[in-house]
Every structure is written in C-alpha cells, then in structure tokens.
Design a protein around this motif. Structure first.
Motif, PDB file in Angstrom:
ATOM      1  N   VAL A 156       0.948  -1.099  -0.224  1.00  0.00           N
ATOM      2  CA  VAL A 156       0.030  -0.145  -0.354  1.00  0.00           C
ATOM      3  C   VAL A 156       1.075   1.377   0.093  1.00  0.00           C
ATOM      4  CG1 VAL A 156      -1.995  -1.577   1.019  1.00  0.00           C
ATOM      5  CG2 VAL A 156       0.093   0.096   2.235  1.00  0.00           C
ATOM      6  N   LEU A 157       1.521   1.262   0.332  1.00  0.00           N
ATOM      7  CA  LEU A 157       3.432   1.881   0.694  1.00  0.00           C
ATOM      8  C   LEU A 157       3.586   3.341  -1.163  1.00  0.00           C
ATOM      9  CD1 LEU A 157       5.438   0.598   3.068  1.00  0.00           C
ATOM     10  CD2 LEU A 157       2.980   2.001   3.447  1.00  0.00           C
ATOM     11  N   PHE A 158       4.064   1.936  -2.078  1.00  0.00           N
ATOM     12  CA  PHE A 158       5.021   2.864  -2.944  1.00  0.00           C
ATOM     13  C   PHE A 158       4.170   2.692  -4.127  1.00  0.00           C
ATOM     14  CE2 PHE A 158       7.036  -1.267  -0.771  1.00  0.00           C
ATOM     15  CZ  PHE A 158       7.882   0.203   0.522  1.00  0.00           C
ATOM     16  N   GLY A 159       4.879   3.886  -4.520  1.00  0.00           N
ATOM     17  CA  GLY A 159       4.432   4.450  -6.277  1.00  0.00           C
ATOM     18  C   GLY A 159       5.783   4.212  -7.014  1.00  0.00           C
ATOM     19  N   ASP A 160       5.525   5.044  -8.880  1.00  0.00           N
ATOM     20  CA  ASP A 160       6.555   4.802  -9.360  1.00  0.00           C
ATOM     21  C   ASP A 160       6.255   5.888  -9.913  1.00  0.00           C
ATOM     22  OD1 ASP A 160       6.685   1.909  -9.190  1.00  0.00           O
ATOM     23  OD2 ASP A 160       5.121   1.905 -11.040  1.00  0.00           O
ATOM     24  N   GLY A 161       7.802   6.772 -10.111  1.00  0.00           N
ATOM     25  CA  GLY A 161       7.681   8.323 -11.185  1.00  0.00           C
ATOM     26  C   GLY A 161       9.000   8.805 -10.829  1.00  0.00           C
ATOM     27  N   ALA A 162       9.491   9.887 -11.459  1.00  0.00           N
ATOM     28  CA  ALA A 162      10.885  10.438 -11.957  1.00  0.00           C
ATOM     29  C   ALA A 162      10.671  11.994 -11.578  1.00  0.00           C
ATOM     30  CB  ALA A 162      11.461  10.063 -13.376  1.00  0.00           C
ATOM     31  N   GLY A 163      12.288  12.151 -10.474  1.00  0.00           N
ATOM     32  CA  GLY A 163      11.775  13.759 -11.153  1.00  0.00           C
ATOM     33  C   GLY A 163      13.341  14.715 -11.339  1.00  0.00           C
ATOM     34  N   ALA A 164      13.339  15.282 -12.010  1.00  0.00           N
ATOM     35  CA  ALA A 164      14.951  15.980 -12.538  1.00  0.00           C
ATOM     36  C   ALA A 164      15.537  16.787 -12.214  1.00  0.00           C
ATOM     37  CB  ALA A 164      15.540  14.757 -13.836  1.00  0.00           C
ATOM     38  N   VAL A 165      16.671  17.394 -12.049  1.00  0.00           N
ATOM     39  CA  VAL A 165      16.759  18.846 -11.934  1.00  0.00           C
ATOM     40  C   VAL A 165      18.275  18.639 -12.931  1.00  0.00           C
ATOM     41  CG1 VAL A 165      16.125  19.576 -10.130  1.00  0.00           C
ATOM     42  CG2 VAL A 165      18.567  17.847 -10.362  1.00  0.00           C
ATOM     43  N   MET A 166      18.775  20.200 -13.208  1.00  0.00           N
ATOM     44  CA  MET A 166      19.788  20.649 -14.506  1.00  0.00           C
ATOM     45  C   MET A 166      20.699  21.187 -13.121  1.00  0.00           C
ATOM     46  SD  MET A 166      21.747  20.381 -16.956  1.00  0.00           S
ATOM     47  CE  MET A 166      20.993  20.066 -18.381  1.00  0.00           C
ATOM     48  N   LEU A 167      21.994  20.883 -12.628  1.00  0.00           N
ATOM     49  CA  LEU A 167      22.750  21.347 -12.002  1.00  0.00           C
ATOM     50  C   LEU A 167      23.493  22.277 -13.028  1.00  0.00           C
ATOM     51  CD1 LEU A 167      22.804  21.957  -8.922  1.00  0.00           C
ATOM     52  CD2 LEU A 167      24.140  19.915  -9.316  1.00  0.00           C
ATOM     53  N   GLN A 168      24.083  24.181 -13.014  1.00  0.00           N
ATOM     54  CA  GLN A 168      24.503  24.157 -13.849  1.00  0.00           C
ATOM     55  C   GLN A 168      25.883  24.820 -12.345  1.00  0.00           C
ATOM     56  OE1 GLN A 168      21.757  26.190 -16.120  1.00  0.00           O
ATOM     57  NE2 GLN A 168      24.322  26.357 -16.836  1.00  0.00           N
ATOM     58  N   ALA A 169      27.185  24.581 -13.129  1.00  0.00           N
ATOM     59  CA  ALA A 169      28.136  25.685 -13.029  1.00  0.00           C
ATOM     60  C   ALA A 169      27.871  27.414 -12.716  1.00  0.00           C
ATOM     61  CB  ALA A 169      29.461  25.751 -13.408  1.00  0.00           C
ATOM     62  N   THR A 170      28.023  27.901 -11.357  1.00  0.00           N
ATOM     63  CA  THR A 170      27.447  29.091 -10.869  1.00  0.00           C
ATOM     64  C   THR A 170      29.177  29.934 -10.958  1.00  0.00           C
ATOM     65  OG1 THR A 170      27.542  29.249  -8.814  1.00  0.00           O
ATOM     66  CG2 THR A 170      25.478  28.434 -10.053  1.00  0.00           C
ATOM     67  N   ASN A 171      28.866  31.697 -11.433  1.00  0.00           N
ATOM     68  CA  ASN A 171      30.530  32.462 -10.769  1.00  0.00           C
ATOM     69  C   ASN A 171      30.395  32.628  -9.253  1.00  0.00           C
ATOM     70  OD1 ASN A 171      31.126  31.953 -13.456  1.00  0.00           O
ATOM     71  ND2 ASN A 171      29.409  33.994 -14.598  1.00  0.00           N
ATOM     72  N   GLY A 172      29.525  32.843  -9.117  1.00  0.00           N
ATOM     73  CA  GLY A 172      29.318  33.070  -7.639  1.00  0.00           C
ATOM     74  C   GLY A 172      29.182  31.238  -6.570  1.00  0.00           C
ATOM     75  N   PRO A 173      29.229  31.495  -5.346  1.00  0.00           N
ATOM     76  CA  PRO A 173      28.815  30.291  -4.681  1.00  0.00           C
ATOM     77  C   PRO A 173      27.805  29.422  -5.075  1.00  0.00           C
ATOM     78  CG  PRO A 173      28.578  31.917  -3.009  1.00  0.00           C
ATOM     79  CD  PRO A 173      28.478  33.046  -4.246  1.00  0.00           C
ATOM     80  N   GLY A 174      27.394  29.751  -5.671  1.00  0.00           N
ATOM     81  CA  GLY A 174      26.211  28.903  -5.739  1.00  0.00           C
ATOM     82  C   GLY A 174      25.487  28.482  -4.541  1.00  0.00           C
ATOM     83  N   GLN A 175      24.913  26.879  -4.862  1.00  0.00           N
ATOM     84  CA  GLN A 175      23.460  27.409  -3.751  1.00  0.00           C
ATOM     85  C   GLN A 175      23.222  26.694  -2.533  1.00  0.00           C
ATOM     86  OE1 GLN A 175      20.196  24.995  -6.111  1.00  0.00           O
ATOM     87  NE2 GLN A 175      21.447  22.843  -6.583  1.00  0.00           N
ATOM     88  N   LEU A 176      24.639  25.680  -2.576  1.00  0.00           N
ATOM     89  CA  LEU A 176      24.321  24.752  -1.675  1.00  0.00           C
ATOM     90  C   LEU A 176      25.514  25.102  -0.191  1.00  0.00           C
ATOM     91  CD1 LEU A 176      24.017  21.532  -0.639  1.00  0.00           C
ATOM     92  CD2 LEU A 176      26.575  21.140  -2.247  1.00  0.00           C
ATOM     93  N   LEU A 177      24.713  24.673   0.777  1.00  0.00           N
ATOM     94  CA  LEU A 177      24.602  26.102   1.911  1.00  0.00           C
ATOM     95  C   LEU A 177      25.273  24.848   3.170  1.00  0.00           C
ATOM     96  CD1 LEU A 177      22.649  28.611   2.709  1.00  0.00           C
ATOM     97  CD2 LEU A 177      24.417  28.895   0.900  1.00  0.00           C
ATOM     98  N   GLY A 178      25.391  23.412   2.543  1.00  0.00           N
ATOM     99  CA  GLY A 178      25.320  22.419   4.259  1.00  0.00           C
ATOM    100  C   GLY A 178      24.756  21.139   3.584  1.00  0.00           C
ATOM    101  N   TRP A 179      25.704  20.112   4.118  1.00  0.00           N
ATOM    102  CA  TRP A 179      25.177  18.953   3.203  1.00  0.00           C
ATOM    103  C   TRP A 179      25.636  17.967   4.235  1.00  0.00           C
ATOM    104  CZ3 TRP A 179      28.656  15.265   2.269  1.00  0.00           C
ATOM    105  CH2 TRP A 179      29.950  15.299   2.346  1.00  0.00           C
ATOM    106  N   ASP A 180      24.929  16.313   4.347  1.00  0.00           N
ATOM    107  CA  ASP A 180      25.353  16.010   5.239  1.00  0.00           C
ATOM    108  C   ASP A 180      24.208  14.427   4.589  1.00  0.00           C
ATOM    109  OD1 ASP A 180      25.821  14.262   7.728  1.00  0.00           O
ATOM    110  OD2 ASP A 180      23.161  13.772   7.708  1.00  0.00           O
TER     111      ASP A 180
END
Ligand code: ACO
Length: 314
Positions: A156-180
């Motif tokens: 009852v829990l599962f489904g199918d699908g997909a999501g995608a993003v394009m990640l592009q290099a930037t001139n500045g520091p970019g979006q990622l501030l922290g990760w784990d």
C-alpha cells in the motif's frame, strides 16, 4: 563528512514524469485485506501512479529539465540517476537516459535507496566543484517491480515516478550551503530486497529509525550551513509516511505547513520522492529567489541525507 563547495552550482531546470495509471486505495483493497481508511490513517497515502520503466520515466523527467535549463545537449557533462529499481542489473539505466536524450557524456546510477536523490545532488555538486559545467540529476523508480503485491504491510506504500533537475556551474558560491550524507549499515536488515526478490521491511522499526535519521541529518545540514530552523522556508522531506514527516518536522522545530507533501497522491517513490515534491512546491509558487530549502531523506541501508540550498542562488 561534509564541506563547502569549491565551485558553486545551482538548479536551472526541472521536470517530472508519472505513469498514467492511477491506483486508488479502494482498488488495492480488492486484492489485499486493507481499507482506504486504514491506509490514509496510518500513512496519509490515498493513491499512487504505477507502471512504466525506470529509464523511460527518468528520460521524460530529464528531457523536461534539460529543455527548461536551455543547456545545449553537447554541453551536458554527466547524468547521475538515483534509483534502486534500475531496468537491468547492468548496464546502468543512466546510460539509456544518455542515449535517449542524444547526449555525449558520462552516465551512472547511484543507489542510496530513498536518500538517493540528495546523495546524487551532492555528488553532482562535487563534479561541478572539480570541473563539470552541467549535470543532470535524476531520481527515478518503478518500485512496483520489487513490491510483493500480496503483502498488505508494504504494497500500500509504494508508487512509481521520476523527478529531475539540471545543475549548472555558477560564477558565485552557488546554492549549496550545507549537506550531510550518512549510513547506518548495521540496520540494513530492517529494509532490503535480495537480488530478484521483493522488498522486505520491518515497518515499525523503520519508522522509528526514520524519524531519528531525518532529525539528525537535517540538524547536521542546518549547523553546517550556519542557519537556524526558523530560517528554512521549505522542507522537502522523503515521502514515506505523513506521520514520519509530522514527527520529523516537530523534532526539527519547523512548522508542518513548511513541508512539501505529495505522498497523498504519489505514495512512496523512493529516490523520486524528493524531486517530485520539490517540483510540486515550485509549481505551486512556494519558493522565491533566495529562500532557504532543506531537502532531507532516509532509506534502506539505512541511509540518510540532507542538504540546505539557497533557491535561485548564483
Ligand atoms: N491494511 C490493514 N491493516 C494492516 C495493513 C494494511 N495495509 N498493514 C498492516 N496492517 C495491520 C498489521 O497486520 C497489524 O495488525 P495486528 O495488530 O493484528 O498485528 C496492524 O495493522 C498494525 O500494524 P503495524 O505494522 O504495527 O502498523 P503501523 O502503524 O506501524 O503502520 C506502516 C505500518 C505504515 C508500514 C508504518 O510502520 C511505516 O510507515 N513504517 C515506515 C515505512 C517506511 O518508511 N519505509 C520507507 C522505506 S521504503 C524504501 O526504502 C523503498
């Protein structure tokens, strides 16, 4: 382990894909002993999309992300596809996506279960930090192919699908501030699928560990980013069970209204769940340039992953 990006990146395009067939709780109740009432009360799920292949769903979502970004096919450097349901054991389904889109670049699958999309996103930031310019990051699953349709505790829990993003290099520091990114391999028997066999899960213990992992990982990313829970405009959590989302939001100290929730319509789509929820939030105008977003997931392994990004950063 975590550290700041050396060369920044930002999301410039996105897309999703869902199989046409929608299966309601009522329909499932015709084949296993369950009810719409039980499923909604215990999970928050009302329906899910089922069908397709992982590579076809991934290709459709990635094609939309590529088109929206305006990046030329010749300029795509890499396809990273997070999935636990690749079409074949080998080659990687990412190779099919690369071929179907007419790209000339590297392609690989990444398996970190439901944490997979965030693992792939952080990996893609690493590729850009070391020289890549444009990386397609995809989460795609056909969990229906590894679901035991006679087990009411999981089907009852599962489904199918997909999501995608394009990640592009930037001139500045970019979006990622922290990760784990984390893994608690000693808990791997709580949730697994042996080769060619259905997924098996100890639901109650997975639930308990999931809340712990989401909270610990989310807090680790907030600390690394140097921001507080109150600063977060939108949380995009893995979509497994609305009760897991509620408990995790409470422990993170972020109001539930700030969570993106699509599991009522899509169920648990593992690696696809975070990009599907992110795109839904974008399309519902829940994000403005500069907003802080916390992506946070957990999954078999048991893995956990989170990232704080500044939306639209350059
Ligand atoms: N319909 C009706 N009754 C059910 C169903 C169902 N679909 N499933 C289980 N039950 C019954 C059980 O048999 C049990 O009956 P009993 O009391 O007579 O023994 C009763 O309901 C309670 O079962 P629990 O398993 O204790 O129910 P719980 O409240 O824990 O909910 C659930 C189960 C929804 C699976 C929950 O534990 C959960 O969401 N766990 C986390 C799952 C998860 O997040 N997985 C993520 C990983 S997915 C991935 O990596 C691909």
């Amino acid at each position: 382990m975590a550290g700041p990006a050396l060369r920044g990146a930002t999301i410039t395009g996105w897309g999703t894909a869902l199989p046409e067939r929608v299966v309601s709780n009522e329909e499932l109740a015709k084949t296993v002993e369950t009810s719409d009432q039980w499923i909604v009360a215990r999970t928050g799920i009302k329906s899910r999309h089922l069908g397709g292949t992982t590579s076809a769903l991934a290709t459709e979502a990635a094609r939309k992300a590529l088109h929206m970004s305006g990046v030329a096919k010749a300029d795509v450097d890499m396809v990273v596809l997070a999935t636990i349901t690749a079409d074949q054991q080998c080659p990687a389904s990412a190779c099919t996506v690369q071929d179907e889109l007419g790209l000339d670049c590297g392609a690989m699958d990444l398996n970190a279960a439901c944490s997979g999309f965030v693992y792939a996103l952080v990996t893609a930031h690493g590729l850009i930090a070391t020289g890549a310019n444009n990386v397609l990051v995809i989460g795609a699953e056909t969990l229906s192919s590894i679901t035991n349709w006679d087990d009411r505790g999981t089907c009852v829990l599962f489904g199918d699908g997909a999501g995608a993003v394009m990640l592009q290099a930037t001139n500045g520091p970019g979006q990622l501030l922290g990760w784990d990114l984390n893994s608690k391999g000693h808990l791997r028997r709580l949730l697994y699928a042996d080769m060619g066999v259905h997924l098996v899960m100890e639901g109650k213990e997975v639930f308990r560990q999931a809340v712990k992992a989401m909270t610990a990982s989310g807090n680790a990313s907030l600390t690394q980013a140097g921001v507080c829970a109150e600063d977060i405009k939108l949380v995009v959590p893995h979509q497994a069970n609305v009760r897991i989302i509620e408990a995790s939001m409470k422990r993170l100290g972020i109001p539930l209204e700030r969570a993106a929730v699509v599991l009522d319509r899509l169920g648990n789509t593992s690696s696809a769940s975070i990009p599907l929820a992110l795109v839904d939030a974008i399309e519902n105008d829940r994000l403005e340039q500069g907003d802080l977003v916390l992506l946070v997931g957990f999954g078999a392994g048991m893995t956990s992953a989170s990232a704080v990004i500044r939306w639209g950063a350059t």
